[in-house]
Design a protein around this motif. Structure first.
Motif, PDB file in Angstrom:
ATOM      1  N   ILE A  33     -17.734  34.152 -72.893  1.00  0.00           N
ATOM      2  CA  ILE A  33     -18.109  35.302 -73.729  1.00  0.00           C
ATOM      3  C   ILE A  33     -17.374  36.551 -73.269  1.00  0.00           C
ATOM      4  CG2 ILE A  33     -20.020  36.770 -74.492  1.00  0.00           C
ATOM      5  CD1 ILE A  33     -21.857  34.300 -73.901  1.00  0.00           C
ATOM      6  N   SER A  51     -17.492  35.272 -78.638  1.00  0.00           N
ATOM      7  CA  SER A  51     -17.297  33.986 -77.943  1.00  0.00           C
ATOM      8  C   SER A  51     -16.134  33.171 -78.518  1.00  0.00           C
ATOM      9  CB  SER A  51     -18.574  33.144 -77.984  1.00  0.00           C
ATOM     10  OG  SER A  51     -18.800  32.666 -79.281  1.00  0.00           O
ATOM     11  N   PHE A  52     -15.514  33.659 -79.591  1.00  0.00           N
ATOM     12  CA  PHE A  52     -14.214  33.099 -79.956  1.00  0.00           C
ATOM     13  C   PHE A  52     -13.224  33.812 -79.038  1.00  0.00           C
ATOM     14  CE2 PHE A  52     -15.834  32.274 -84.494  1.00  0.00           C
ATOM     15  CZ  PHE A  52     -16.162  30.964 -84.178  1.00  0.00           C
ATOM     16  N   ALA A  66     -11.633  36.881 -81.315  1.00  0.00           N
ATOM     17  CA  ALA A  66     -11.551  36.920 -82.777  1.00  0.00           C
ATOM     18  C   ALA A  66     -12.774  37.577 -83.412  1.00  0.00           C
ATOM     19  CB  ALA A  66     -11.380  35.502 -83.317  1.00  0.00           C
ATOM     20  N   PRO A  67     -12.689  38.880 -83.678  1.00  0.00           N
ATOM     21  CA  PRO A  67     -13.769  39.534 -84.411  1.00  0.00           C
ATOM     22  C   PRO A  67     -13.620  39.290 -85.914  1.00  0.00           C
ATOM     23  CG  PRO A  67     -12.354  41.158 -83.276  1.00  0.00           C
ATOM     24  CD  PRO A  67     -11.637  39.845 -83.302  1.00  0.00           C
ATOM     25  N   ARG A  70     -17.373  42.327 -90.773  1.00  0.00           N
ATOM     26  CA  ARG A  70     -18.823  42.499 -90.956  1.00  0.00           C
ATOM     27  C   ARG A  70     -19.209  42.119 -92.385  1.00  0.00           C
ATOM     28  NH1 ARG A  70     -22.265  44.001 -88.125  1.00  0.00           N
ATOM     29  NH2 ARG A  70     -21.001  45.027 -86.541  1.00  0.00           N
ATOM     30  N   LYS A  76     -15.519  44.644 -88.014  1.00  0.00           N
ATOM     31  CA  LYS A  76     -16.551  45.039 -87.061  1.00  0.00           C
ATOM     32  C   LYS A  76     -16.020  46.211 -86.241  1.00  0.00           C
ATOM     33  CE  LYS A  76     -18.800  40.586 -87.054  1.00  0.00           C
ATOM     34  NZ  LYS A  76     -19.413  39.462 -86.323  1.00  0.00           N
ATOM     35  N   ASP A  77     -16.935  46.964 -85.609  1.00  0.00           N
ATOM     36  CA  ASP A  77     -16.541  48.184 -84.892  1.00  0.00           C
ATOM     37  C   ASP A  77     -15.488  47.891 -83.826  1.00  0.00           C
ATOM     38  OD1 ASP A  77     -18.414  49.435 -86.469  1.00  0.00           O
ATOM     39  OD2 ASP A  77     -19.972  49.427 -84.926  1.00  0.00           O
ATOM     40  N   THR A  78     -15.648  46.762 -83.115  1.00  0.00           N
ATOM     41  CA  THR A  78     -14.706  46.423 -82.043  1.00  0.00           C
ATOM     42  C   THR A  78     -13.281  46.338 -82.578  1.00  0.00           C
ATOM     43  OG1 THR A  78     -16.441  45.212 -80.883  1.00  0.00           O
ATOM     44  CG2 THR A  78     -14.165  44.665 -80.289  1.00  0.00           C
ATOM     45  N   ASN A 102     -26.990  40.081 -75.479  1.00  0.00           N
ATOM     46  CA  ASN A 102     -27.435  39.692 -76.820  1.00  0.00           C
ATOM     47  C   ASN A 102     -27.907  40.921 -77.616  1.00  0.00           C
ATOM     48  OD1 ASN A 102     -28.097  37.646 -78.806  1.00  0.00           O
ATOM     49  ND2 ASN A 102     -30.226  38.136 -78.357  1.00  0.00           N
ATOM     50  N   ALA A 105     -25.383  42.693 -79.672  1.00  0.00           N
ATOM     51  CA  ALA A 105     -24.870  42.037 -80.886  1.00  0.00           C
ATOM     52  C   ALA A 105     -25.656  42.470 -82.113  1.00  0.00           C
ATOM     53  CB  ALA A 105     -24.929  40.521 -80.733  1.00  0.00           C
ATOM     54  N   ASP A 107     -26.641  44.674 -85.195  1.00  0.00           N
ATOM     55  CA  ASP A 107     -25.709  45.437 -86.049  1.00  0.00           C
ATOM     56  C   ASP A 107     -26.131  46.904 -86.144  1.00  0.00           C
ATOM     57  OD1 ASP A 107     -27.968  44.749 -87.434  1.00  0.00           O
ATOM     58  OD2 ASP A 107     -26.929  44.323 -89.338  1.00  0.00           O
ATOM     59  N   GLU A 114     -23.647  51.119 -78.511  1.00  0.00           N
ATOM     60  CA  GLU A 114     -24.581  50.162 -77.906  1.00  0.00           C
ATOM     61  C   GLU A 114     -24.952  50.514 -76.471  1.00  0.00           C
ATOM     62  OE1 GLU A 114     -21.867  49.180 -79.579  1.00  0.00           O
ATOM     63  OE2 GLU A 114     -22.637  48.073 -81.317  1.00  0.00           O
ATOM     64  N   ARG A 188     -21.270  30.232 -74.352  1.00  0.00           N
ATOM     65  CA  ARG A 188     -21.982  30.030 -75.622  1.00  0.00           C
ATOM     66  C   ARG A 188     -21.882  28.555 -75.998  1.00  0.00           C
ATOM     67  NH1 ARG A 188     -24.934  29.999 -79.495  1.00  0.00           N
ATOM     68  NH2 ARG A 188     -24.750  31.284 -81.365  1.00  0.00           N
TER      69      ARG A 188
HETATM   70  C1  LIG Z   1     -22.813  35.362 -77.690  1.00  0.00           C
HETATM   71  C2  LIG Z   1     -22.285  35.965 -78.963  1.00  0.00           C
HETATM   72  C3  LIG Z   1     -20.996  35.666 -79.347  1.00  0.00           C
HETATM   73  C4  LIG Z   1     -20.449  36.220 -80.528  1.00  0.00           C
HETATM   74  N1  LIG Z   1     -19.163  35.905 -80.876  1.00  0.00           N
HETATM   75  C5  LIG Z   1     -18.619  36.459 -81.983  1.00  0.00           C
HETATM   76  C6  LIG Z   1     -17.262  36.169 -82.331  1.00  0.00           C
HETATM   77  O1  LIG Z   1     -16.549  35.445 -81.631  1.00  0.00           O
HETATM   78  N2  LIG Z   1     -16.770  36.748 -83.463  1.00  0.00           N
HETATM   79  C7  LIG Z   1     -17.525  37.610 -84.225  1.00  0.00           C
HETATM   80  O2  LIG Z   1     -17.021  38.139 -85.223  1.00  0.00           O
HETATM   81  N3  LIG Z   1     -18.802  37.899 -83.904  1.00  0.00           N
HETATM   82  C8  LIG Z   1     -19.361  37.362 -82.797  1.00  0.00           C
HETATM   83  N4  LIG Z   1     -20.650  37.677 -82.451  1.00  0.00           N
HETATM   84  C9  LIG Z   1     -21.394  38.659 -83.269  1.00  0.00           C
HETATM   85  C10 LIG Z   1     -21.015  40.105 -82.891  1.00  0.00           C
HETATM   86  O3  LIG Z   1     -21.270  40.354 -81.519  1.00  0.00           O
HETATM   87  C11 LIG Z   1     -21.849  41.069 -83.743  1.00  0.00           C
HETATM   88  O4  LIG Z   1     -21.457  40.952 -85.102  1.00  0.00           O
HETATM   89  C12 LIG Z   1     -21.750  42.521 -83.302  1.00  0.00           C
HETATM   90  O5  LIG Z   1     -22.685  43.310 -84.025  1.00  0.00           O
HETATM   91  C13 LIG Z   1     -20.369  43.123 -83.507  1.00  0.00           C
HETATM   92  O6  LIG Z   1     -20.422  44.428 -82.993  1.00  0.00           O
HETATM   93  P1  LIG Z   1     -19.355  45.559 -83.276  1.00  0.00           P
HETATM   94  O7  LIG Z   1     -19.407  45.864 -84.755  1.00  0.00           O
HETATM   95  O8  LIG Z   1     -19.865  46.709 -82.424  1.00  0.00           O
HETATM   96  O9  LIG Z   1     -18.013  45.057 -82.824  1.00  0.00           O
HETATM   97  C14 LIG Z   1     -21.234  37.108 -81.317  1.00  0.00           C
HETATM   98  C15 LIG Z   1     -22.556  37.392 -80.924  1.00  0.00           C
HETATM   99  C16 LIG Z   1     -23.075  36.838 -79.762  1.00  0.00           C
HETATM  100  C17 LIG Z   1     -24.480  37.148 -79.346  1.00  0.00           C
END
Ligand SMILES: Cc1cc2nc3c(=O)[nH]c(=O)nc-3n(C[C@H](O)[C@H](O)[C@H](O)COP(=O)(O)O)c2cc1C
Length: 222
Positions: A33, A51-52, A66-67, A70, A76-78, A102, A105, A107, A114, A188
């Motif tokens: 992760i 976790s990708f 890999a984000p 949303r 996503k914000d990242t 957790n 994560a 939204d 966060e 994960r």
């Molecule tokens: C353990 C874990 C792994 C996750 N892995 C991914 C991932 O690989 N890709 C993804 O798009 N979201 C993943 N998520 C969901 C994002 O963390 C979640 O959408 C988060 O709100 C994104 O936040 P951000 O908008 O601040 O970047 C994961 C969540 C958890 C709890």
């Protein structure tokens, strides 16, 4: 779906996205992760788990994560916070941080960072502007080198410029020996909310071809 001998075969080119997700995340485990910290344009810290994720090489060290979006077309914000050449920090996650990770994560609206909202202490970065999570046992300071799009999959590739490792987990700083077990990292698993620890580890020594030929005192019987 087709059945061949004792395996079921799924054609991922025809299945819907949710089915593909369940199948691939159910078998590619455990996934490390990346708890990624970034800075938005106003300097607010964002933190979210991905976790990708993995390390893809060491010369130079490159991480990939890999984000997804949303919503269609809305990153996503990242991802939004990592422009071309932008900094980010991958904080690794130990068992004691699992619930806190957790929580990040959730939204939350983009304007609610966060770390501040969940109450996570940060330390300044050394080689990058993004801070790291103080309680994380190890952090990789990265700079985006390329972002690859394949359909709706976005893969951010970052060169690792520096790593910070909790001092007690470095056995010999001069020889770069790390006590990986002391980091107590989690990964994960498949399914809803599934995780694994790294406590059940074992070792296997690699063999040279000469050792392979010598094993059990026998000949090469292939
Ligand atoms: C353990 C874990 C792994 C996750 N892995 C991914 C991932 O690989 N890709 C993804 O798009 N979201 C993943 N998520 C969901 C994002 O963390 C979640 O959408 C988060 O709100 C994104 O936040 P951000 O908008 O601040 O970047 C994961 C969540 C958890 C709890």
């Amino acid at each position: 779906m087709t059945a061949r001998a004792d395996h079921l075969h799924f054609d991922l080119t025809t299945l819907p996205q949710a089915a593909r997700y369940k199948l691939v995340t159910g078998i590619v485990v455990p996934r490390p992760i990346a708890w990624v910290s970034t800075l938005d344009a106003a300097g607010h810290v964002n933190l979210a788990p991905y976790s990708f994720f993995n390390i893809m090489g060491s010369d130079p060290p490159v991480v990939a994560f890999a984000p997804g979006d949303r919503a269609p077309g809305i990153p996503k914000d990242t991802a939004r916070n990592i422009p071309s050449g932008g900094d980010f920090t991958v904080n690794l996650v130990s068992r004691d941080l699992a619930e806190t990770m957790n929580a990040t994560a959730t939204d939350f609206p983009a304007e609610l960072g966060e770390p501040e909202h969940v109450g996570i202490a940060l330390e300044p970065g050394v080689t990058v502007a993004t801070p790291r999570v103080q309680g994380s046992p190890a952090a990789l300071e990265c700079r985006e080198v390329q972002t690859v799009r394949i359909g709706n999959t976005r893969i951010i590739l970052g060169e690792v410029l520096g790593v910070s490792i909790r001092a007690d987990a470095v056995l010999d700083a001069g020889k770069q020996y790390v006590d990986t077990a002391a980091l107590d990292l989690i990964g994960r698993m498949g399914g809803r909310g599934g995780y694994a620890t790294t406590r059940d580890a074992f070792t296997i020594d690699r063999l040279t071809y000469a050792q392979w030929q010598e094993r059990d005192g026998g000949e090469d019987s292939r």
